[in-house]
Design a protein around this motif. Structure first.
Motif, PDB file in Angstrom:
ATOM      1  N   VAL A  39       0.835  -1.204   0.000  1.00 45.71           N
ATOM      2  CA  VAL A  39       0.000   0.000   0.000  1.00 45.71           C
ATOM      3  C   VAL A  39       0.868   1.253   0.000  1.00 45.71           C
ATOM      4  CG1 VAL A  39      -1.772   1.300   1.232  1.00 45.71           C
ATOM      5  CG2 VAL A  39      -1.886  -1.197   1.156  1.00 45.71           C
ATOM      6  N   GLU A  40       1.965   1.219   0.762  1.00 48.09           N
ATOM      7  CA  GLU A  40       2.861   2.361   0.795  1.00 48.09           C
ATOM      8  C   GLU A  40       3.448   2.632  -0.593  1.00 48.09           C
ATOM      9  OE1 GLU A  40       6.263   3.908   3.827  1.00 48.09           O
ATOM     10  OE2 GLU A  40       6.674   1.987   2.858  1.00 48.09           O
ATOM     11  N   SER A  41       3.807   1.572  -1.329  1.00 50.09           N
ATOM     12  CA  SER A  41       4.351   1.747  -2.675  1.00 50.09           C
ATOM     13  C   SER A  41       3.328   2.399  -3.586  1.00 50.09           C
ATOM     14  CB  SER A  41       4.787   0.395  -3.249  1.00 50.09           C
ATOM     15  OG  SER A  41       5.898  -0.121  -2.546  1.00 50.09           O
ATOM     16  N   LEU A  42       2.081   1.960  -3.490  1.00 51.98           N
ATOM     17  CA  LEU A  42       1.029   2.565  -4.313  1.00 51.98           C
ATOM     18  C   LEU A  42       0.811   4.017  -3.904  1.00 51.98           C
ATOM     19  CD1 LEU A  42      -1.135   2.329  -6.479  1.00 51.98           C
ATOM     20  CD2 LEU A  42      -2.690   1.391  -4.741  1.00 51.98           C
ATOM     21  N   LYS A  43       0.808   4.272  -2.609  1.00 55.97           N
ATOM     22  CA  LYS A  43       0.580   5.622  -2.094  1.00 55.97           C
ATOM     23  C   LYS A  43       1.677   6.584  -2.547  1.00 55.97           C
ATOM     24  CE  LYS A  43       1.006   6.229   2.382  1.00 55.97           C
ATOM     25  NZ  LYS A  43       1.953   7.356   2.650  1.00 55.97           N
ATOM     26  N   GLU A  44       2.896   6.109  -2.659  1.00 56.28           N
ATOM     27  CA  GLU A  44       4.021   6.965  -3.019  1.00 56.28           C
ATOM     28  C   GLU A  44       4.250   7.049  -4.529  1.00 56.28           C
ATOM     29  OE1 GLU A  44       7.398   5.615  -0.842  1.00 56.28           O
ATOM     30  OE2 GLU A  44       6.680   6.450   1.066  1.00 56.28           O
ATOM     31  N   THR A  45       3.486   6.295  -5.305  1.00 53.06           N
ATOM     32  CA  THR A  45       3.583   6.367  -6.758  1.00 53.06           C
ATOM     33  C   THR A  45       3.025   7.695  -7.252  1.00 53.06           C
ATOM     34  OG1 THR A  45       3.540   3.978  -7.173  1.00 53.06           O
ATOM     35  CG2 THR A  45       2.595   5.395  -8.880  1.00 53.06           C
ATOM     36  N   LYS A  46       3.698   8.319  -8.208  1.00 47.72           N
ATOM     37  CA  LYS A  46       3.293   9.617  -8.721  1.00 47.72           C
ATOM     38  C   LYS A  46       2.973   9.521 -10.213  1.00 47.72           C
ATOM     39  CE  LYS A  46       4.134  11.537  -4.754  1.00 47.72           C
ATOM     40  NZ  LYS A  46       3.006  11.936  -3.867  1.00 47.72           N
ATOM     41  N   VAL A  47       1.958  10.264 -10.620  1.00 50.03           N
ATOM     42  CA  VAL A  47       1.597  10.439 -12.028  1.00 50.03           C
ATOM     43  C   VAL A  47       1.410  11.938 -12.219  1.00 50.03           C
ATOM     44  CG1 VAL A  47      -0.061   9.915 -13.856  1.00 50.03           C
ATOM     45  CG2 VAL A  47       0.436   8.195 -12.093  1.00 50.03           C
ATOM     46  N   SER A  48       2.124  12.538 -13.172  1.00 47.09           N
ATOM     47  CA  SER A  48       2.060  13.996 -13.305  1.00 47.09           C
ATOM     48  C   SER A  48       2.148  14.430 -14.763  1.00 47.09           C
ATOM     49  CB  SER A  48       3.189  14.656 -12.502  1.00 47.09           C
ATOM     50  OG  SER A  48       4.453  14.314 -13.044  1.00 47.09           O
ATOM     51  N   PHE A  49       1.623  15.617 -15.026  1.00 54.88           N
ATOM     52  CA  PHE A  49       1.693  16.216 -16.353  1.00 54.88           C
ATOM     53  C   PHE A  49       3.026  16.915 -16.564  1.00 54.88           C
ATOM     54  CE2 PHE A  49      -3.055  16.261 -16.346  1.00 54.88           C
ATOM     55  CZ  PHE A  49      -3.258  15.699 -17.603  1.00 54.88           C
ATOM     56  N   GLY A  50       3.485  16.896 -17.828  1.00 56.17           N
ATOM     57  CA  GLY A  50       4.526  17.804 -18.256  1.00 56.17           C
ATOM     58  C   GLY A  50       3.878  19.144 -18.584  1.00 56.17           C
ATOM     59  N   ASN A  51       4.658  20.052 -19.164  1.00 54.93           N
ATOM     60  CA  ASN A  51       4.155  21.380 -19.486  1.00 54.93           C
ATOM     61  C   ASN A  51       3.767  21.444 -20.967  1.00 54.93           C
ATOM     62  OD1 ASN A  51       3.660  24.102 -19.882  1.00 54.93           O
ATOM     63  ND2 ASN A  51       5.383  24.774 -18.629  1.00 54.93           N
ATOM     64  N   SER A  75      -6.998   5.621  -7.375  1.00 47.66           N
ATOM     65  CA  SER A  75      -6.156   6.066  -8.487  1.00 47.66           C
ATOM     66  C   SER A  75      -5.021   6.971  -8.021  1.00 47.66           C
ATOM     67  CB  SER A  75      -6.997   6.838  -9.512  1.00 47.66           C
ATOM     68  OG  SER A  75      -7.976   6.022 -10.095  1.00 47.66           O
ATOM     69  N   ARG A  76      -3.961   6.955  -8.816  1.00 49.10           N
ATOM     70  CA  ARG A  76      -2.888   7.929  -8.669  1.00 49.10           C
ATOM     71  C   ARG A  76      -2.961   8.829  -9.890  1.00 49.10           C
ATOM     72  NH1 ARG A  76      -2.710   8.763  -4.879  1.00 49.10           N
ATOM     73  NH2 ARG A  76      -0.553   9.308  -4.420  1.00 49.10           N
ATOM     74  N   TYR A  79       5.731   7.638 -12.399  1.00 52.55           N
ATOM     75  CA  TYR A  79       6.779   7.296 -11.438  1.00 52.55           C
ATOM     76  C   TYR A  79       6.270   6.209 -10.484  1.00 52.55           C
ATOM     77  CZ  TYR A  79       8.442  11.888 -12.993  1.00 52.55           C
ATOM     78  OH  TYR A  79       8.829  12.963 -13.745  1.00 52.55           O
ATOM     79  N   PRO A  80       6.019   4.995 -11.001  1.00 54.69           N
ATOM     80  CA  PRO A  80       5.544   3.933 -10.118  1.00 54.69           C
ATOM     81  C   PRO A  80       6.650   3.436  -9.203  1.00 54.69           C
ATOM     82  CG  PRO A  80       5.913   3.080 -12.317  1.00 54.69           C
ATOM     83  CD  PRO A  80       6.146   4.557 -12.397  1.00 54.69           C
ATOM     84  N   ARG A  81       6.304   3.186  -7.955  1.00 49.88           N
ATOM     85  CA  ARG A  81       7.255   2.593  -7.031  1.00 49.88           C
ATOM     86  C   ARG A  81       7.451   1.120  -7.378  1.00 49.88           C
ATOM     87  NH1 ARG A  81      10.564   5.478  -4.480  1.00 49.88           N
ATOM     88  NH2 ARG A  81      10.568   4.095  -2.680  1.00 49.88           N
ATOM     89  N   PRO A  82       8.578   0.527  -6.975  1.00 51.09           N
ATOM     90  CA  PRO A  82       8.849  -0.874  -7.326  1.00 51.09           C
ATOM     91  C   PRO A  82       7.696  -1.795  -6.947  1.00 51.09           C
ATOM     92  CG  PRO A  82      10.798   0.129  -6.356  1.00 51.09           C
ATOM     93  CD  PRO A  82       9.688   1.130  -6.211  1.00 51.09           C
TER      94      PRO A  82
END
Length: 302
Positions: free
Chosen positions: A45-57, A284-285, A100-103
Motif C-alpha cells: 500500500v505504501e508503494s502505491l501511495k508513493e507512486t506519482k503520475v504527473s503532467f509535463g508542461n 487512483s494515482r 513514477y511507479p514505485r517498485p
C-alpha cells in the motif's frame, strides 16, 4: 458529444490510501507482534501511495502550423487546408504524462482527459489526436516511430527500414501512411515515439470537439516512463490565448493489490463490495492541472 468519463476524486483517493496504509500497518503489527518493520501488505500500500503520475508542461511543444511550416520541408498542404488557414489557425501540441511507479506497483488502465476553453466564439476544436485505436497494430510492433503531420494535417509515421517487412499485416489505411524514416514526407512532431507496454488497447475520442480523452487498457504502465499524447486543434483567427484543463489518472491492478492486503483491510473489502473497477478508480494515482496558453497567431487578413 464526447461521453466524458468522470475522473476520480484525486484528493479522496489520497485520503483513502493513507487510511488503508494505517489500517493494514496496524493489523499487520498486531498479527506479527511487532511495531517497527512494515509487513508485506503495508509495504504494498505504501508503494502505491508513493507512486506519482504527473503532467509535463504543454507550453513546451505548442506549435503554430502554417503553410510555410510545411513548405520548408517540401510538403504542399492540400487546397482545402490552405483555404481553411485564411479563417482559422491550426496548432500542434504534445501533452506528456510522467509516470513514477514505485517498485512492484502494477497498473491496468491509464486515462488522460483534456478540456479546451474558452467555449463559444473562440472555442478550440480538436482536429486529430494520437494515439488512436487505428494505430494500435503499428505501435504494438514495439519499435520507435517518427510521428509526423502530412499534407492533410493528419498522421504519417516513419519507421526503420529493417521493420518494413513487418507491415504486411497492417490495415491498408494505416500502411498507406507509413514510410521509411529516411523517406517520410511529413512535418516531424515526435521522433522515436514508442509505447513499451506490451499488449494494450487504446480508445481515443473527441475529434471536432473541445474535450478529448484517451483510455489505455491492460498496459504495463510501470515500463513506460513518459506517455506522450499529441493533438492538432484549430481556433478562429484572432484568438490570443486558450485555457486548458488536464486530468490524468492511473488505476492499479486491483487483483495485485487484493493478493497482498484483502484479508487485512476493511476499507478495501468495502470498496470491492460495490465493483472491482470502481475500487481501482477510487484508489487512483493522478494529477490535475490548469494552464493558460498564449497563442502565436497569424494575421486575420492573411
Amino acid at each position: 458529444m464526447t461521453d466524458k468519463i468522470a475522473p476520480p476524486d484525486l484528493k479522496q483517493a489520497e485520503s483513502l490510501l493513507a487510511e488503508l496504509f494505517e489500517e493494514v500497518k496496524i493489523n499487520e503489527g498486531t498479527l506479527r507482534g511487532i511495531e517497527s518493520n512494515l509487513g508485506m501488505g503495508a509495504t504494498t500500500v505504501e508503494s502505491l501511495k508513493e507512486t506519482k503520475v504527473s503532467f509535463g508542461n504543454p507550453r513546451d511543444n505548442l506549435i503554430l502550423l502554417t503553410e510555410e511550416t510545411f513548405k520548408e520541408i517540401g510538403v504542399e498542404l492540400t487546397d482545402a487546408y490552405r483555404q481553411q488557414m485564411h479563417k482559422v489557425d491550426f496548432y500542434y501540441m504534445t501533452v506528456a504524462v510522467n509516470l513514477y511507479p514505485r517498485p512492484g506497483v502494477k497498473f491496468w488502465r491509464l486515462y488522460c482527459q483534456l478540456d479546451f476553453s474558452p467555449k463559444g466564439t473562440y472555442e478550440p476544436l480538436v482536429k486529430t489526436m494520437f494515439p488512436q485505436s487505428d494505430w494500435q497494430s503499428l505501435i504494438k510492433l514495439g519499435t520507435g516511430i517518427n510521428l509526423g503531420l502530412n499534407a492533410n494535417l493528419d498522421w504519417s509515421v516513419g519507421i526503420d527500414g529493417s521493420q518494413i517487412a513487418q507491415l504486411a499485416n497492417l490495415p491498408g489505411n494505416i500502411k498507406a501512411n507509413v514510410d521509411n524514416k529516411n523517406e517520410l514526407k511529413a512535418y516531424i512532431v515526435i521522433p522515436d515515439y514508442s509505447y513499451e507496454m506490451g499488449f494494450f488497447e487504446i480508445v481515443a475520442t473527441g475529434i471536432d470537439e473541445s474535450t478529448c480523452q484517451w483510455r489505455i487498457e491492460e498496459p504495463k504502465i510501470q515500463n513506460q516512463a513518459t506517455a506522450k499524447f499529441a493533438i492538432v486543434f484549430r481556433v478562429p483567427k484572432g484568438c490570443q490565448s486558450i485555457d486548458l484543463e488536464g486530468t490524468v489518472w492511473a488505476e492499479a491492478d486491483i487483483d495485485w493489490l487484493v493478493s497482498y492486503v484483502s484479508d487485512l483491510a476493511d476499507i478495501l473489502r468495502n470498496l470491492l463490495k460495490r465493483d472491482k473497477n470502481e475500487a481501482a478508480k477510487k484508489l487512483s494515482r493522478g494529477d490535475q492541472k490548469k494552464w493558460t496558453l498564449p497563442l502565436a497567431t497569424t494575421s486575420i487578413n492573411a
